[in-house]
Design a protein around this motif. Structure first.
Motif, mmCIF file in Angstrom:
data_model
loop_
_atom_site.group_PDB
_atom_site.id
_atom_site.type_symbol
_atom_site.label_atom_id
_atom_site.label_comp_id
_atom_site.label_asym_id
_atom_site.label_seq_id
_atom_site.Cartn_x
_atom_site.Cartn_y
_atom_site.Cartn_z
ATOM 1 N N ALA A 72 0.862 -1.189 0.000
ATOM 2 C CA ALA A 72 0.000 0.000 0.000
ATOM 3 C C ALA A 72 0.892 1.230 0.000
ATOM 4 O O ALA A 72 1.849 1.319 0.776
ATOM 5 C CB ALA A 72 -0.912 0.010 1.224
ATOM 6 N N SER A 73 0.587 2.184 -0.872
ATOM 7 C CA SER A 73 1.388 3.401 -0.978
ATOM 8 C C SER A 73 0.468 4.610 -1.061
ATOM 9 O O SER A 73 -0.609 4.549 -1.661
ATOM 10 C CB SER A 73 2.286 3.337 -2.215
ATOM 11 O OG SER A 73 2.976 4.566 -2.404
ATOM 12 N N ASP A 74 0.911 5.709 -0.436
ATOM 13 C CA ASP A 74 0.185 6.963 -0.632
ATOM 14 C C ASP A 74 0.785 7.679 -1.847
ATOM 15 O O ASP A 74 1.726 7.192 -2.472
ATOM 16 C CB ASP A 74 0.204 7.844 0.625
ATOM 17 C CG ASP A 74 1.622 8.213 1.072
ATOM 18 O OD1 ASP A 74 2.494 8.394 0.196
ATOM 19 O OD2 ASP A 74 1.856 8.325 2.286
ATOM 20 N N ARG A 75 0.241 8.825 -2.179
ATOM 21 C CA ARG A 75 0.687 9.551 -3.376
ATOM 22 C C ARG A 75 1.449 10.829 -3.009
ATOM 23 O O ARG A 75 1.536 11.767 -3.794
ATOM 24 C CB ARG A 75 -0.515 9.884 -4.268
ATOM 25 C CG ARG A 75 -1.279 8.647 -4.725
ATOM 26 C CD ARG A 75 -2.457 9.001 -5.616
ATOM 27 N NE ARG A 75 -3.306 7.854 -5.881
ATOM 28 C CZ ARG A 75 -3.123 6.993 -6.873
ATOM 29 N NH1 ARG A 75 -2.105 7.148 -7.686
ATOM 30 N NH2 ARG A 75 -3.948 5.966 -7.045
ATOM 31 N N GLY A 76 1.994 10.842 -1.794
ATOM 32 C CA GLY A 76 2.773 11.991 -1.362
ATOM 33 C C GLY A 76 4.117 12.048 -2.074
ATOM 34 O O GLY A 76 4.485 11.155 -2.846
ATOM 35 N N ALA A 77 4.848 13.120 -1.823
ATOM 36 C CA ALA A 77 6.165 13.299 -2.433
ATOM 37 C C ALA A 77 7.171 13.644 -1.329
ATOM 38 O O ALA A 77 7.138 14.762 -0.805
ATOM 39 C CB ALA A 77 6.123 14.390 -3.495
ATOM 40 N N PRO A 78 8.029 12.692 -0.969
ATOM 41 C CA PRO A 78 8.077 11.323 -1.495
ATOM 42 C C PRO A 78 6.978 10.455 -0.900
ATOM 43 O O PRO A 78 6.466 10.754 0.185
ATOM 44 C CB PRO A 78 9.460 10.836 -1.063
ATOM 45 C CG PRO A 78 9.723 11.596 0.207
ATOM 46 C CD PRO A 78 9.109 12.955 0.002
ATOM 47 N N ALA A 79 6.634 9.400 -1.626
ATOM 48 C CA ALA A 79 5.574 8.506 -1.172
ATOM 49 C C ALA A 79 6.056 7.654 -0.005
ATOM 50 O O ALA A 79 7.240 7.345 0.115
ATOM 51 C CB ALA A 79 5.119 7.620 -2.326
ATOM 52 N N ARG A 80 5.114 7.270 0.842
ATOM 53 C CA ARG A 80 5.385 6.325 1.920
ATOM 54 C C ARG A 80 4.561 5.073 1.679
ATOM 55 O O ARG A 80 3.435 5.146 1.169
ATOM 56 C CB ARG A 80 5.046 6.927 3.289
ATOM 57 C CG ARG A 80 6.003 8.031 3.724
ATOM 58 C CD ARG A 80 5.631 8.570 5.083
ATOM 59 N NE ARG A 80 6.607 9.519 5.584
ATOM 60 C CZ ARG A 80 7.640 9.188 6.356
ATOM 61 N NH1 ARG A 80 7.819 7.919 6.695
ATOM 62 N NH2 ARG A 80 8.485 10.103 6.780
ATOM 63 N N LEU A 81 5.118 3.908 2.033
ATOM 64 C CA LEU A 81 4.421 2.653 1.761
ATOM 65 C C LEU A 81 4.631 1.659 2.883
ATOM 66 O O LEU A 81 5.511 1.814 3.735
ATOM 67 C CB LEU A 81 4.880 2.078 0.415
ATOM 68 C CG LEU A 81 6.383 1.884 0.176
ATOM 69 C CD1 LEU A 81 6.866 0.566 0.746
ATOM 70 C CD2 LEU A 81 6.682 1.930 -1.323
#
Length: 330
Positions: A227-236
């Motif tokens: 599962a990953s979010d779409r932030g920058a940078p992404a966290r998973l």
């Protein structure tokens, strides 16, 4: 007496006028001239004690904060500070993360900074402050209820959802890229037997794309779901799904040999027309269920070639018995 009283009145009036004039000239001032308000972007990750705003101060004895309204009082998260005699600021007093993590996230905070002139002067000034609290992608998605397990039947048709409990939560601000989660299978799906389908309520479902084959090794499979979010940078983050396959009744019984041979070593005589002679076959007649995990009880019978009813077969064991001899007439 009247003159003295008039002089005192005049002097008193002069004092009042003098004080009033002095008060206007020495009232405190915040910010630069013509700056009634300030707008700043503030990351939610700022630690308490960090300055979020610095401004000019002139002639102020102390600074205070005042909310815009009682319904929007966020002054407890900040405190004013005199940095130098001519510089003031606003400092974080409490972590701002709790603002963006509320059920209804707070992204804009407004309040006024007020200054007061030192005694004996009177007068005040205020500066309207608007802070935009920027969500920082500081939380990875967290799976709910993992590790996951499911048992499915081998005969499940392709295209069926076999598990719909994949779910992760993200504590970052709702309805932003930092909390928008998507899923994929990152390991264990080399044959592309499975796919993930998003669910309307959030989360993902596992869909079977190719049929199971228990006899050829599809007995237990372990998938890694990311599962990953779409932030920058992404966290998973990752979770495991164990799929156990229950053998389905899709295989016929299998004999241990393609041909079984038997011979009668003794001839009982022409006068004997009915008998019960157990025949020894090579190899022994034996079959087993092709569905190994089911292993149902088998029933044996002679399917063809016994038109004269010379043989019988035990339905439970497959034992072959000679029950009647051939005659010229038959």
């Amino acid at each position: 007496m009247g003159l003295r009283g008039g002089i005192m009145a005049f002097v008193a009036a002069g004092i009042v006028l003098f004080v009033a004039g002095f008060d206007c000239a020495n009232a405190c001032r915040l910010g630069t001239p013509g700056e009634p308000s300030r707008f700043e972007r503030v990351p939610e990750s700022l630690e308490p004690g960090t300055h979020v705003l610095v401004f000019e101060v002139d002639g102020a004895d102390r600074l205070t904060l005042r909310p815009i309204s009682k319904d929007e009082d966020f002054t407890e998260f900040f405190r004013p500070a005199m940095i130098t005699n001519d510089t003031g600021g606003v400092v974080v007093a409490q972590p701002l993360t709790s603002l963006v993590q509320r059920r209804e996230p707070v992204s804009v905070v407004k309040f006024r900074v007020l200054c007061e002139s030192p005694s004996p002067f009177t007068g005040s000034d205020s500066l309207l402050v608007t802070l935009y609290i920027e969500d920082v992608n500081d939380h990875p998605p967290v799976f709910v209820g993992d590790p996951y397990q499911v048992t499915v039947d081998e005969l499940t048709p392709k295209g069926m959802v076999i598990y719909d409990g994949i779910m992760a939560k993200d504590k970052d601000k709702a309805n932003t890229a930092n909390s928008d989660i998507y899923y994929w299978i990152s390991n264990g799906n080399e044959n592309l037997k499975f796919s993930l389908s998003p669910l309307p309520r959030g989360g993902a479902a596992v869909v079977l794309e190719k049929p199971f084959d228990f006899e050829n090794g599809d007995r237990e499979m372990n998938l890694t779901i990311t599962a990953s979010d779409r932030g920058a940078p992404a966290r998973l983050s990752r979770a495991q799904l164990t799929i156990s396959v229950k053998d389905g009744d899709d295989q016929p019984p299998l004999f241990t040999a393609a041909i079984y041979r038997a011979s009668v070593t003794e001839y009982p005589g022409p006068q004997m027309r009915s008998l019960q002679l157990l025949l020894r076959t090579e190899p022994p007649i034996l079959a087993y269920d092709g569905d190994l995990a089911i292993d149902q009880r088998l029933n044996y019978r002679i399917r063809s070639g016994n038109t004269g009813q010379h043989f019988s077969m035990d339905s439970a064991t497959g034992a072959l018995t000679l029950v009647k001899l051939s005659t010229a007439s038959s």
